[in-house]
Design an enzyme around this catalytic site. Structure first.
Site, PDB file in Angstrom:
ATOM      1  N   ASP A 170       0.838  -1.206   0.000  1.00 36.77           N
ATOM      2  CA  ASP A 170       0.000   0.000   0.000  1.00 36.77           C
ATOM      3  C   ASP A 170       0.869   1.251   0.000  1.00 36.77           C
ATOM      4  O   ASP A 170       2.036   1.204   0.403  1.00 36.77           O
ATOM      5  CB  ASP A 170      -0.870   0.038   1.266  1.00 36.77           C
ATOM      6  N   LYS A 171       0.252   2.356  -0.373  1.00 38.14           N
ATOM      7  CA  LYS A 171       0.984   3.626  -0.453  1.00 38.14           C
ATOM      8  C   LYS A 171       1.658   3.964   0.889  1.00 38.14           C
ATOM      9  O   LYS A 171       2.785   4.443   0.926  1.00 38.14           O
ATOM     10  CB  LYS A 171      -0.010   4.729  -0.850  1.00 38.14           C
TER      11      LYS A 171
END
Ligand code: URA
Length: 226
Positions: free
Chosen positions: A101-102
């Site tokens: 994920d970011k």
């Protein structure tokens, strides 16, 4: 890795697979000096493959690890400025293996070898992945036990092995690679994951600083391909 010789010849860009099959049927292809027949296999990394007098060269295989910083997206889009692609060498035709994920940091492999990528991401190969987790509140012994025994999520049953460093800091090892899997697992028990970092995939531990990358050693590639 052994593959059918017509596939190797076609992948090297020498001709189409169909044409390669014809060359083989006509007895024009040799592997290590021996004329082969249709269906024979070879390993481009080890064997000498000749079509007539032309030697077939495989693409250089590239494998590397990045310590992904927070805020970078695992995306191939050239429109995204903060993409992990801007942190690794641009001249190799490599892609990220799996996702983070970011706001997740840590270990991310890149390669141009599709078999390698499949070995890491396909559930069939059960590669362990270890994550360092910081929770929003202290975890209870009962919840640790529940996660270790297995939790039902909407897309399947998941077990994790947990090591507790402090009541809010722990390490979890799982085999799954599904989207938001660690966050969802803790959320199901009522915890919010504040920080998440992948520290290990299979036997390979993250050992570069945040934002840095290095090539994998041959020994690591071999271990990951098992
Ligand atoms: N699990 C998550 O929730 N996020 C990641 O980035 C990786 C695993």
């Amino acid at each position: 890795m052994e593959e059918r010789v017509q596939k190797i010849i076609a992948n090297a860009g020498h001709c189409s697979r169909r044409a390669a099959e014809e060359f083989i049927a006509q007895g024009k292809v040799r592997v290590n000096g021996r004329v082969i027949k249709l269906g024979d296999k070879a390993d481009i990394a080890k064997d000498e493959i000749l079509v007539g007098t032309t030697r077939i060269e495989g693409a250089r295989r590239v494998y590397l690890m990045l310590n992904k910083p927070r805020g970078y997206e695992v995306s191939m889009s050239p429109l995204i400025r903060k993409s992990v692609m801007n942190l690794v060498p641009q001249d190799e035709r490599i892609v990220p293996v799996g996702r983070l994920d970011k706001n997740t940091t840590g270990l991310l492999f890149f390669t141009n070898d599709g078999d390698f990528a499949n070995r890491i991401t396909h559930p069939r190969y059960e590669k362990e992945k270890t994550y360092a987790v910081v929770l929003d509140r202290k975890i209870s012994k009962e919840d640790i036990k529940k996660i270790e025994e297995g939790v039902h999520l909407k897309d399947g049953f998941l077990k994790g092995k947990i090591k507790v460093y402090s009541p809010t800091n722990l390490e979890i090892t799982i085999h799954e690679g599904k989207k938001w899997i660690v966050k969802r697992l803790f959320f199901k028990q009522g915890y919010y994951v504040k920080e998440l970092s992948r520290t290990r995939i299979g036997p390979v531990k993250l050992d570069v600083k945040i934002g840095k990358w290095r090539y994998l050693h041959q020994r690591e590639i071999d271990q990951l391909m098992r």
